[in-house]
Design a protein around this motif. Structure first.
Motif, PDB file in Angstrom:
ATOM      1  N   SER A 120       0.296 -10.629  -6.373  1.00  0.00           N
ATOM      2  CA  SER A 120       0.201 -10.048  -7.716  1.00  0.00           C
ATOM      3  C   SER A 120      -0.866  -8.972  -7.856  1.00  0.00           C
ATOM      4  CB  SER A 120      -0.067 -11.157  -8.734  1.00  0.00           C
ATOM      5  OG  SER A 120       1.120 -11.878  -8.948  1.00  0.00           O
ATOM      6  N   TYR A 121      -1.751  -8.855  -6.869  1.00  0.00           N
ATOM      7  CA  TYR A 121      -2.794  -7.838  -6.964  1.00  0.00           C
ATOM      8  C   TYR A 121      -2.609  -6.693  -5.962  1.00  0.00           C
ATOM      9  CZ  TYR A 121      -4.786 -10.804 -10.448  1.00  0.00           C
ATOM     10  OH  TYR A 121      -4.962 -11.517 -11.607  1.00  0.00           O
ATOM     11  N   SER A 122      -1.380  -6.528  -5.524  1.00  0.00           N
ATOM     12  CA  SER A 122      -1.060  -5.418  -4.624  1.00  0.00           C
ATOM     13  C   SER A 122       0.057  -4.589  -5.248  1.00  0.00           C
ATOM     14  CB  SER A 122      -0.606  -5.964  -3.259  1.00  0.00           C
ATOM     15  OG  SER A 122      -1.503  -6.946  -2.782  1.00  0.00           O
ATOM     16  N   PRO A 123      -0.200  -3.974  -6.404  1.00  0.00           N
ATOM     17  CA  PRO A 123       0.866  -3.217  -7.067  1.00  0.00           C
ATOM     18  C   PRO A 123       1.162  -1.903  -6.343  1.00  0.00           C
ATOM     19  CG  PRO A 123      -1.204  -2.904  -8.219  1.00  0.00           C
ATOM     20  CD  PRO A 123      -1.471  -3.925  -7.147  1.00  0.00           C
ATOM     21  N   GLU A 124       2.334  -1.380  -6.601  1.00  0.00           N
ATOM     22  CA  GLU A 124       2.753  -0.156  -5.918  1.00  0.00           C
ATOM     23  C   GLU A 124       1.735   0.979  -6.004  1.00  0.00           C
ATOM     24  OE1 GLU A 124       6.634   1.706  -7.067  1.00  0.00           O
ATOM     25  OE2 GLU A 124       5.451   3.469  -6.542  1.00  0.00           O
ATOM     26  N   PRO A 125       1.113   1.259  -7.167  1.00  0.00           N
ATOM     27  CA  PRO A 125       0.167   2.388  -7.213  1.00  0.00           C
ATOM     28  C   PRO A 125      -1.012   2.238  -6.255  1.00  0.00           C
ATOM     29  CG  PRO A 125       0.845   1.783  -9.418  1.00  0.00           C
ATOM     30  CD  PRO A 125       1.363   0.699  -8.513  1.00  0.00           C
ATOM     31  N   LEU A 126      -1.356   0.999  -5.909  1.00  0.00           N
ATOM     32  CA  LEU A 126      -2.389   0.779  -4.896  1.00  0.00           C
ATOM     33  C   LEU A 126      -1.978   1.451  -3.582  1.00  0.00           C
ATOM     34  CD1 LEU A 126      -4.873  -0.830  -3.687  1.00  0.00           C
ATOM     35  CD2 LEU A 126      -3.269  -2.712  -3.290  1.00  0.00           C
ATOM     36  N   GLY A 127      -0.704   1.285  -3.229  1.00  0.00           N
ATOM     37  CA  GLY A 127      -0.198   1.902  -1.998  1.00  0.00           C
ATOM     38  C   GLY A 127       0.053   3.387  -2.166  1.00  0.00           C
ATOM     39  N   ASP A 128       0.406   3.800  -3.363  1.00  0.00           N
ATOM     40  CA  ASP A 128       0.647   5.224  -3.599  1.00  0.00           C
ATOM     41  C   ASP A 128      -0.614   6.032  -3.378  1.00  0.00           C
ATOM     42  OD1 ASP A 128       3.260   4.839  -4.286  1.00  0.00           O
ATOM     43  OD2 ASP A 128       2.918   4.837  -6.452  1.00  0.00           O
ATOM     44  N   TYR A 129      -1.752   5.421  -3.684  1.00  0.00           N
ATOM     45  CA  TYR A 129      -2.988   6.202  -3.714  1.00  0.00           C
ATOM     46  C   TYR A 129      -4.051   5.827  -2.704  1.00  0.00           C
ATOM     47  CZ  TYR A 129      -1.349   8.328  -8.023  1.00  0.00           C
ATOM     48  OH  TYR A 129      -0.629   9.036  -8.932  1.00  0.00           O
ATOM     49  N   ILE A 130      -4.290   4.540  -2.509  1.00  0.00           N
ATOM     50  CA  ILE A 130      -5.604   4.255  -1.935  1.00  0.00           C
ATOM     51  C   ILE A 130      -5.658   3.234  -0.798  1.00  0.00           C
ATOM     52  CG2 ILE A 130      -6.815   2.337  -3.167  1.00  0.00           C
ATOM     53  CD1 ILE A 130      -8.578   4.969  -4.179  1.00  0.00           C
ATOM     54  N   ALA A 131      -4.628   2.420  -0.635  1.00  0.00           N
ATOM     55  CA  ALA A 131      -4.750   1.339   0.353  1.00  0.00           C
ATOM     56  C   ALA A 131      -4.821   1.857   1.788  1.00  0.00           C
ATOM     57  CB  ALA A 131      -3.600   0.355   0.193  1.00  0.00           C
ATOM     58  N   ILE A 176       1.046  -4.422   2.617  1.00  0.00           N
ATOM     59  CA  ILE A 176      -0.264  -4.341   1.977  1.00  0.00           C
ATOM     60  C   ILE A 176      -0.529  -5.636   1.221  1.00  0.00           C
ATOM     61  CG2 ILE A 176      -1.604  -3.174   0.147  1.00  0.00           C
ATOM     62  CD1 ILE A 176       0.105  -0.654   0.698  1.00  0.00           C
ATOM     63  N   TYR A 177      -1.650  -6.269   1.500  1.00  0.00           N
ATOM     64  CA  TYR A 177      -2.100  -7.373   0.647  1.00  0.00           C
ATOM     65  C   TYR A 177      -3.513  -7.080   0.171  1.00  0.00           C
ATOM     66  CZ  TYR A 177      -3.954 -11.695  -1.103  1.00  0.00           C
ATOM     67  OH  TYR A 177      -4.554 -12.621  -1.921  1.00  0.00           O
ATOM     68  N   TYR A 178      -3.730  -7.087  -1.137  1.00  0.00           N
ATOM     69  CA  TYR A 178      -5.064  -6.986  -1.718  1.00  0.00           C
ATOM     70  C   TYR A 178      -5.315  -8.232  -2.558  1.00  0.00           C
ATOM     71  CZ  TYR A 178      -6.998  -2.321  -0.710  1.00  0.00           C
ATOM     72  OH  TYR A 178      -7.571  -1.231  -0.105  1.00  0.00           O
ATOM     73  N   SER A 179      -6.503  -8.749  -2.459  1.00  0.00           N
ATOM     74  CA  SER A 179      -6.915  -9.829  -3.359  1.00  0.00           C
ATOM     75  C   SER A 179      -7.324  -9.220  -4.698  1.00  0.00           C
ATOM     76  CB  SER A 179      -8.101 -10.579  -2.756  1.00  0.00           C
ATOM     77  OG  SER A 179      -9.210  -9.688  -2.663  1.00  0.00           O
ATOM     78  N   LYS A 180      -7.466 -10.068  -5.694  1.00  0.00           N
ATOM     79  CA  LYS A 180      -7.907  -9.611  -7.005  1.00  0.00           C
ATOM     80  C   LYS A 180      -9.242  -8.849  -6.910  1.00  0.00           C
ATOM     81  CE  LYS A 180      -8.783 -11.402 -11.660  1.00  0.00           C
ATOM     82  NZ  LYS A 180      -8.753 -12.570 -12.546  1.00  0.00           N
ATOM     83  N   GLU A 181     -10.196  -9.428  -6.179  1.00  0.00           N
ATOM     84  CA  GLU A 181     -11.511  -8.800  -6.059  1.00  0.00           C
ATOM     85  C   GLU A 181     -11.404  -7.429  -5.384  1.00  0.00           C
ATOM     86  OE1 GLU A 181     -10.440 -11.889  -5.519  1.00  0.00           O
ATOM     87  OE2 GLU A 181     -12.026 -12.950  -4.433  1.00  0.00           O
ATOM     88  N   ALA A 182     -10.587  -7.366  -4.354  1.00  0.00           N
ATOM     89  CA  ALA A 182     -10.455  -6.103  -3.633  1.00  0.00           C
ATOM     90  C   ALA A 182      -9.823  -5.038  -4.525  1.00  0.00           C
ATOM     91  CB  ALA A 182      -9.611  -6.308  -2.364  1.00  0.00           C
ATOM     92  N   LEU A 183      -8.838  -5.449  -5.315  1.00  0.00           N
ATOM     93  CA  LEU A 183      -8.201  -4.488  -6.225  1.00  0.00           C
ATOM     94  C   LEU A 183      -9.187  -4.007  -7.285  1.00  0.00           C
ATOM     95  CD1 LEU A 183      -5.547  -2.999  -6.992  1.00  0.00           C
ATOM     96  CD2 LEU A 183      -5.171  -4.819  -8.666  1.00  0.00           C
ATOM     97  N   PHE A 184      -9.988  -4.945  -7.790  1.00  0.00           N
ATOM     98  CA  PHE A 184     -10.961  -4.561  -8.825  1.00  0.00           C
ATOM     99  C   PHE A 184     -11.965  -3.530  -8.293  1.00  0.00           C
ATOM    100  CE2 PHE A 184     -10.835  -7.319 -12.766  1.00  0.00           C
ATOM    101  CZ  PHE A 184      -9.505  -7.676 -12.602  1.00  0.00           C
ATOM    102  N   ASP A 185     -12.295  -3.635  -7.006  1.00  0.00           N
ATOM    103  CA  ASP A 185     -13.230  -2.675  -6.407  1.00  0.00           C
ATOM    104  C   ASP A 185     -12.722  -1.236  -6.466  1.00  0.00           C
ATOM    105  OD1 ASP A 185     -15.118  -4.502  -5.762  1.00  0.00           O
ATOM    106  OD2 ASP A 185     -14.738  -4.506  -3.594  1.00  0.00           O
ATOM    107  N   VAL A 186     -11.423  -1.075  -6.319  1.00  0.00           N
ATOM    108  CA  VAL A 186     -10.877   0.294  -6.223  1.00  0.00           C
ATOM    109  C   VAL A 186     -10.045   0.682  -7.440  1.00  0.00           C
ATOM    110  CG1 VAL A 186     -10.860   0.334  -3.690  1.00  0.00           C
ATOM    111  CG2 VAL A 186      -8.843  -0.521  -4.921  1.00  0.00           C
ATOM    112  N   GLY A 187      -9.897  -0.249  -8.374  1.00  0.00           N
ATOM    113  CA  GLY A 187      -9.000  -0.030  -9.515  1.00  0.00           C
ATOM    114  C   GLY A 187      -9.281   1.253 -10.286  1.00  0.00           C
ATOM    115  N   ASN A 188     -10.549   1.502 -10.591  1.00  0.00           N
ATOM    116  CA  ASN A 188     -10.858   2.690 -11.385  1.00  0.00           C
ATOM    117  C   ASN A 188     -10.545   3.987 -10.640  1.00  0.00           C
ATOM    118  OD1 ASN A 188     -11.629   1.437 -13.759  1.00  0.00           O
ATOM    119  ND2 ASN A 188     -13.681   0.982 -12.933  1.00  0.00           N
ATOM    120  N   LYS A 189     -10.690   3.929  -9.333  1.00  0.00           N
ATOM    121  CA  LYS A 189     -10.381   5.134  -8.540  1.00  0.00           C
ATOM    122  C   LYS A 189      -8.873   5.401  -8.563  1.00  0.00           C
ATOM    123  CE  LYS A 189     -14.361   5.795  -5.644  1.00  0.00           C
ATOM    124  NZ  LYS A 189     -15.321   4.736  -6.034  1.00  0.00           N
ATOM    125  N   ILE A 190      -8.083   4.326  -8.494  1.00  0.00           N
ATOM    126  CA  ILE A 190      -6.633   4.512  -8.564  1.00  0.00           C
ATOM    127  C   ILE A 190      -6.238   5.104  -9.915  1.00  0.00           C
ATOM    128  CG2 ILE A 190      -4.370   3.369  -8.475  1.00  0.00           C
ATOM    129  CD1 ILE A 190      -5.647   1.193  -6.728  1.00  0.00           C
TER     130      ILE A 190
END
Lengths: 430, 430
Positions: free
Chosen positions: B354-365, A395-409
């Protein structure tokens, strides 16, 4: 010798439900012996290993000759029957051809904002293959277990097999292993061989997966080390089911039923046919052909106990019954066998038409002969390249992509009461 | 709170070898209880099932309301938090998207003389998903277990989960199950639920495979029925390993270590870094951030027992160490994480940057969060569509094609002493 049931699917099913209970019961002392051997190998490594080899198999094996030498393999090539060598080479070629088609690539997908997701598919690094000795030493099994590993790309394929009393290994087995791409062959069998592969000793490196058939001690040892290493399925008693209509050839069908029955007394051979006439003819053919076969006693026993001919009203009933039984081997001897293919839900290997008998698949056609037994084809599959790979997601997410879904996580993590999960996102979104 | 080792790979490895021994030991009385319950369910079906539900979970459940009704599901949608509902829908969409890419087609190849070989790939027909109740009721787990089955094409996906004392089910779980494509939800948990799925009762149909996490009773029950039905891996304690160079962000890394540590006291959080400075900063961040976290006690315990920061000389050492440990989750927080991808041999899921933390994969990626734990990523893989299909080989040979290879088959069968196999070919070649 074999029962014929003229009946509905229900009656037949009832009869066949007993098939599921064919398992051999495992004696308590087998379990204890295996446990003891495994612990001993784990702790005392080579010392224990050589002790058991000397005790159970051969006093001629020691740490200096436990590994089969290059010379022994060269010698084996000189000893073996040349026709056998030709046949095993063709088999290996066909098995490799078929298994090459099973290979899969790693893959990835990109999504917007530079997101990348994928799956890395890699071969296991170290695989151990168990090959029984004595009368159950089947070179075809060596090919069927080792070639999928080789095709998958496994770097270190090693084999263990019990030596004869004089410390030698069956040359047919050596040649098959060499052709199949086995890197190292060790003269050790039984639970001690499984222990060495699982835990490692000074002579034998530990592996990631152990495959191959063995006696009850080997099977129990594999079960014990499962999780510590991976193992293949533990095979139960095997079976053939033949679906035939009036076009079926009774001579061929009888021969095929017996080719399964000769394996052991728990093997099951079932004919499901729409033709009463064929049923009677097959019964006669069985009685006639069995006389010339060297394993007659075993065949008669298994036909009597677990063999059956079931006459049904139509092909649909026959196929339903086969799907219920989920046979290891399924022969379809009907007018147009291809039309049945879509209806067959559960079967290890399917043999279509009158010139595709089970032994063709056992030896030379290419698909694997290590198949799910005892009804497990409902959920298990033939041994394949898939069994020698492992997958990793990435899994690779950019900062912007993470910010888009951060609140949902954060919402999901909070809902599950996992606040440190939420915190991992929150520290990035500050 | 967490150990820092300034040492070679060897020293670190030694420390980490202990990780493999984290398994909880199973009490004898657990094994006996599970055995008793399974036998009771197999024999007495619904009667036993309802008895255990009433005893262990709720007296309000009987055979008429064990199946969650349409109304209960509709009500759940009304009760649940709307933001949660949005988040779970996005998660489901992403999981489905990723798993769709895993689907494979059946395939066939033709060879000369009308030979056809192939592999039929079919979805399992019936799958049961276990979902724990109480505080371990994770809607994300429902998605991760059910969606791959749905994508594979499984017709009947059913779920079992223990009811609360009043006979109700957590609405978040109900909504997640409905979104994930679960067809039927039964109010039953524990070993009795596994027994019902494996053997069937008047209320619950038997399935082909059981997946999903559970307590020790559930895990033991799954182990017991394995072979009778298929099961997923039994998860051991879980872990995260983070590889970081001097570019790593100590705040993020500390947060991610703790997101793993909060799972349970056996969870392991490991940082392997080339930077002494980063090591010290992460240690400080851990102490700082942990204060605000609700599961502080668990986090401190697991960091103390199974957490470690290892400082190594270079990235190569870090990656080698990670490959040895084969972590469930691997975060790669280095300058160019993609360049490490080819070097990573063993890991369940890999999180890049740095913007692909584990909880991203746990929940939403999208990739699955059911991953191989405790070093089994050497040979096991994330849960995937592959786990919900079975394969059947098929073989068609024409008469001419069989005649070409007939003598070779006979040679191989004779070499193995299987004369009835040889006979099956011989009767056709007469």
């Amino acid at each position: 010798m074999i029962n014929v049931i003229y009946g509905s699917t229900e009656e037949g099913k009832k009869y066949l439900d007993n098939l599921r209970d064919r398992e051999e019961s495992v004696q308590k002392d087998v379990i204890n012996t295996v446990k003891e051997i495994l612990e001993d190998i784990k702790e005392n490594r080579n010392e224990a290993l050589i002790k058991y080899i000397n005790k159970f198999d051969s006093e001629n094996v020691n740490k200096n000759n436990i590994l089969v030498s290059k010379e022994e393999i060269e010698q084996a090539y000189e000893i073996v029957d040349k026709e056998f060598l030709d046949a095993i080479k063709l088999a290996a070629e066909n098995i490799e051809f078929f298994h090459e088609k099973q290979k899969r690539n790693s893959w990835m997908i990109t999504k917007e904002k530079r997101v990348m997701l994928g799956q890395n598919i890699r071969a296991l690094e170290n695989v151990g293959i168990y090959v029984p000795g004595g009368t159950a030493a089947y070179p075809s099994s060596v090919l069927m277990n080792a070639i999928p590993a080789k095709v998958a790309g496994v770097e270190n394929i090693v084999m263990v097999t019990p030596p004869s009393k004089d410390g030698s290994i069956n040359p047919n087995i050596l040649v098959a292993a060499d052709i199949a791409g086995v890197k190292k062959i060790y003269k050790v069998g039984g639970a001690q061989a499984i222990g060495a592969l699982a835990f490692g000793t000074e002579s034998i490196n530990k592996v990631d997966k152990i495959v191959g058939p063995g006696n009850i001690y080997v099977a129990m040892a594999k079960k014990s080390v499962y999780g510590y290493v991976d193992i293949d399925m533990i095979a139960g008693p095997s079976e053939i089911l033949i679906i035939a209509d009036e076009s079926g050839n009774p001579e061929y069908i009888a021969a095929d039923l017996m080719s399964q029955a000769e394996h052991d007394r728990l093997a099951s051979s079932v004919l499901v046919t729409t033709s009463k006439e064929l049923a009677e003819k097959v019964k006669k053919e069985l009685a006639k052909q069995v006389e010339a076969l060297s394993r007659k006693d075993i065949i008669l026993d298994s036909l009597k106990n677990y063999g059956v001919i079931i006459v049904v009203n139509n092909l649909k009933e026959a196929i339903n019954m086969s799907n219920e039984i989920a046979p290891e081997h399924l022969e379809v001897c009907i007018e147009n066998p291809f039309l049945a293919l879509g209806e067959i839900k559960n079967a290890g290997s399917i043999f279509l038409g009158s010139y595709s008998p089970e032994p063709l698949g056992d030896y030379i056609a290419g698909p694997n002969h290590v198949l799910p037994t005892s009804g497990t084809a409902r959920f298990f599959s033939p041994l394949s390249v898939d069994d020698f790979v492992k997958k990793s997601s990435f899994i690779y997410y950019s900062k912007e992509a993470l910010f888009d879904v951060g609140n949902k996580i954060i919402k999901l993590a909070d809902t599950e009461g996992l606040t440190a999960h939420a915190n991992s996102i929150a520290v990035r979104m500050k």
